[in-house]
Design a protein around this motif. Sequence first.
Motif, short mmCIF file in Angstrom:
data_model
loop_
_atom_site.label_atom_id
_atom_site.label_comp_id
_atom_site.label_asym_id
_atom_site.label_seq_id
_atom_site.Cartn_x
_atom_site.Cartn_y
_atom_site.Cartn_z
N GLU A 164 13.85 -2.54 -0.21
CA GLU A 164 13.54 -3.89 0.27
C GLU A 164 14.48 -4.93 -0.34
O GLU A 164 14.94 -5.83 0.34
CB GLU A 164 12.08 -4.25 -0.04
N ARG A 165 14.77 -4.79 -1.62
CA ARG A 165 15.69 -5.73 -2.28
C ARG A 165 17.08 -5.64 -1.66
O ARG A 165 17.74 -6.65 -1.44
CB ARG A 165 15.75 -5.47 -3.78
N ALA A 180 10.40 -10.16 2.43
CA ALA A 180 9.74 -10.78 1.27
C ALA A 180 8.27 -10.39 1.22
O ALA A 180 7.72 -10.16 0.13
CB ALA A 180 9.90 -12.29 1.31
N SER A 181 7.64 -10.32 2.38
CA SER A 181 6.23 -9.90 2.43
C SER A 181 6.08 -8.46 1.94
O SER A 181 5.13 -8.14 1.22
CB SER A 181 5.71 -10.02 3.86
N ILE A 194 8.03 -6.94 -0.25
CA ILE A 194 8.22 -6.96 -1.70
C ILE A 194 6.97 -7.50 -2.40
O ILE A 194 6.52 -6.95 -3.41
CB ILE A 194 9.47 -7.80 -2.07
N ALA A 195 6.39 -8.55 -1.83
CA ALA A 195 5.19 -9.14 -2.44
C ALA A 195 4.00 -8.18 -2.42
O ALA A 195 3.13 -8.27 -3.28
CB ALA A 195 4.83 -10.43 -1.70
N ASN A 196 3.99 -7.27 -1.46
CA ASN A 196 2.87 -6.33 -1.34
C ASN A 196 3.20 -4.93 -1.84
O ASN A 196 2.53 -3.96 -1.50
CB ASN A 196 2.42 -6.26 0.13
N ALA A 197 4.23 -4.83 -2.67
CA ALA A 197 4.66 -3.52 -3.16
C ALA A 197 3.57 -2.80 -3.95
O ALA A 197 3.55 -1.57 -4.00
CB ALA A 197 5.91 -3.67 -4.02
N ASP A 198 2.67 -3.54 -4.58
CA ASP A 198 1.61 -2.93 -5.38
C ASP A 198 0.25 -2.96 -4.69
O ASP A 198 -0.76 -2.62 -5.29
CB ASP A 198 1.50 -3.65 -6.73
N THR A 199 0.22 -3.34 -3.42
CA THR A 199 -1.03 -3.41 -2.68
C THR A 199 -1.36 -2.04 -2.10
O THR A 199 -0.60 -1.52 -1.27
CB THR A 199 -0.93 -4.44 -1.53
N PRO A 200 -2.47 -1.43 -2.52
CA PRO A 200 -2.82 -0.11 -1.99
C PRO A 200 -3.01 -0.15 -0.47
O PRO A 200 -3.61 -1.07 0.08
CB PRO A 200 -4.15 0.21 -2.68
N GLY A 201 -2.43 0.82 0.21
CA GLY A 201 -2.59 0.94 1.65
C GLY A 201 -1.65 0.06 2.47
O GLY A 201 -1.67 0.13 3.69
N ARG A 251 17.12 -14.13 11.55
CA ARG A 251 17.45 -13.75 10.16
C ARG A 251 16.41 -14.33 9.20
O ARG A 251 15.99 -13.66 8.26
CB ARG A 251 18.83 -14.25 9.78
N ALA A 252 15.98 -15.58 9.45
CA ALA A 252 14.96 -16.18 8.59
C ALA A 252 13.63 -15.43 8.73
O ALA A 252 12.94 -15.18 7.73
CB ALA A 252 14.79 -17.66 8.94
N GLN A 253 13.30 -15.05 9.95
CA GLN A 253 12.07 -14.29 10.18
C GLN A 253 12.15 -12.93 9.48
O GLN A 253 11.19 -12.48 8.87
CB GLN A 253 11.84 -14.09 11.68
N ARG A 254 13.31 -12.29 9.57
CA ARG A 254 13.49 -10.99 8.91
C ARG A 254 13.35 -11.12 7.40
O ARG A 254 12.77 -10.27 6.73
CB ARG A 254 14.86 -10.41 9.28
#
Length: 132
Positions: free
Chosen positions: A98-99, A27-28, A30-37, A19-22
């Motif tokens: 994701e949220r 979270a990764s 969500i953090a990369n939601a605006d990263t192209p590609g 669960r912690a790994q998931r």
Amino acid sequence: MAISFDKGFELHAKGMQLRAQRAEVIASNIANADTPGYKAKGMDFQKAMQQASQQQMGMNKTHAKHFDVRTEINNNVDFRVPDQPDTGDGNTVDVQVERNLYLENSLEYQAGVQFLNGKIKALKNVISGGRS
């Protein structure tokens, strides 16, 4: 008769780790939601728990030093099939999805903590002979 805490808690502890790994994977995303590609990743918790259960019973290994290459390579994390069409930048993260997944995972993690607390309290009660 000795109480085996390893056998009693091993699978539940593995579930908490998964669960912690998931949560980290989500979270990764969500953090990369605006990263192209960036391609959203997901983790099949049921499949991971099934593998953990089989490993606990010793079904995957014929020798203690052997390991399952498939789980070592990707740790049950794979790319998720996108729910939305490509927005033009190649990113497949849907922040709302994701949220929701993060919230669901958090609730399930908390339920696991409460279950383990209950199990520990029951064991303490047995050890103390019912005296609180």
